[in-house]
Design an enzyme around this catalytic site. Sequence first.
Site, short mmCIF file in Angstrom:
data_model
loop_
_atom_site.label_atom_id
_atom_site.label_comp_id
_atom_site.label_asym_id
_atom_site.label_seq_id
_atom_site.Cartn_x
_atom_site.Cartn_y
_atom_site.Cartn_z
N GLY A 70 -3.11 9.66 25.52
CA GLY A 70 -1.85 9.38 24.78
C GLY A 70 -2.28 7.94 24.11
O GLY A 70 -1.96 7.67 22.77
N THR A 71 -2.72 7.07 24.98
CA THR A 71 -2.91 5.31 24.63
C THR A 71 -4.02 5.49 23.63
O THR A 71 -3.92 4.89 22.49
CB THR A 71 -3.51 4.65 25.74
OG1 THR A 71 -2.38 4.56 26.87
CG2 THR A 71 -3.91 3.41 25.42
N ASN A 150 10.60 6.90 27.80
CA ASN A 150 9.56 7.16 28.83
C ASN A 150 10.44 6.42 30.38
O ASN A 150 10.37 7.09 31.09
CB ASN A 150 8.25 6.54 28.92
CG ASN A 150 7.93 5.04 28.59
OD1 ASN A 150 8.47 4.71 27.40
ND2 ASN A 150 7.56 4.60 29.66
N ALA A 199 -2.36 15.20 28.30
CA ALA A 199 -2.25 16.54 29.17
C ALA A 199 -1.56 16.29 30.64
O ALA A 199 -0.95 17.11 31.20
CB ALA A 199 -3.47 17.12 29.36
N THR A 236 -18.92 12.89 23.23
CA THR A 236 -19.10 14.11 23.91
C THR A 236 -17.67 14.48 24.24
O THR A 236 -16.98 13.71 25.13
CB THR A 236 -20.17 14.44 24.90
OG1 THR A 236 -21.41 14.05 24.30
CG2 THR A 236 -20.22 15.76 25.29
N CYS A 327 14.17 -8.33 32.65
CA CYS A 327 13.44 -9.65 32.85
C CYS A 327 14.74 -10.65 32.81
O CYS A 327 15.49 -10.53 32.01
CB CYS A 327 12.68 -9.91 31.71
SG CYS A 327 11.32 -8.85 31.25
#
Length: 378
Positions: A70-71, A150, A199, A236, A327
């Site tokens: 994802g990143t 998230n 995944a 690859t 924070c």
Amino acid sequence: MRVYFDNAATTALDPEVIKEMYKVMEGQFGNPSSIHAHGREVRTLLERSRKTVANLLHTSPAEIFFTSGGTEADNTAIRCGIIDHKLTHAITTKLEHHAVIHTLQSMEKSGVIKLSYVDVDCKGNVDYDHLETLLKDNERSFVSLMHANNELGTITDIERVGDLCEAYNAIYHSDTVQTVGHYKHDLSKLKVHFMVCAAHKLHGPKGVGFLHVNHKVKINPMIYGGAQERNMRGGTENVYGIAGLAKALELAYAEMDAHQAYIQDLKSYMMAKLQQEIAGVAFNGETDPAKSLYTVLNTSFPEMDMADMLLFNLDIAGISASGGSACSSGSDIGSHVLTAIGASADRPSVRFSFSKYNTKDEVDYTVAKLKELCMVSA
């Protein structure tokens, strides 16, 4: 007892995915870029996996590009989407995953873009009227708003955002890491230009994901070095991982309704048990099932001594979860998400995230341990 309630961070591999990957590892080792028989065999496997993903999402295989996760997919969409289309303004929220917000802030710092933040409420809901105002005032913007947060689980209406972006000629990227494989996405109807998958969030392997690039936008590669992924991503391909991704997504779609019902029931059960057993407990983010990711429950506990030890003590009890607090100062390394919604820095928060492998017995055990810890710390 050992309990794993950190499925938003990563999930266990499905046994069927392991079987699929092992089969490929054992017998199909060719480089998919090679033109000989060994390479062609693996190329066929690679393209079959791409077609599986595309069919499930109702899009063309030509719009699916495999990545390391994802990143990388988020970075590619943001950097290439902005630079290649010569955009100078981007819109996001302060609730986004660091893969998104840090990338955009880096581009703002280097002078590539001006960055605007959409207002959100105390539950993490996007202010769509403010979004429209920002779009009106900034022609041809890049918009990056995640599908489901998230940390909080709060869901953004990506159909509504897509309509707004279309109305104001904006390019729309959505971090869908937490929802691919948990909700159905019909890309033949959804007005999104970029969306992503990792995944390992849906019982597949780590180190592999994909970027969907709508045919209406064209971008150059972020990673150069070869002609792989139709000249869009050098290197690859991770064929074993890609096979595992396709299998995991296939299983997720086949079992989605049953798993959603099971996990939502588990989440609701835990909410009720926490409220019953621990005075003063509250929940961060949306709790309405229609507006909240069914796999995530962000729980806010009363002020306590040694609040920063709560996760550590859960770990000692065999319970894996994540979280923290808002924070309290600029030097704190706390949750930027909880800070952005105005959560109290004095109340520790824990994100419990569920999967099809969790049980109510695990919930009972976890709530009992939490009750003990809260009583000791009171």
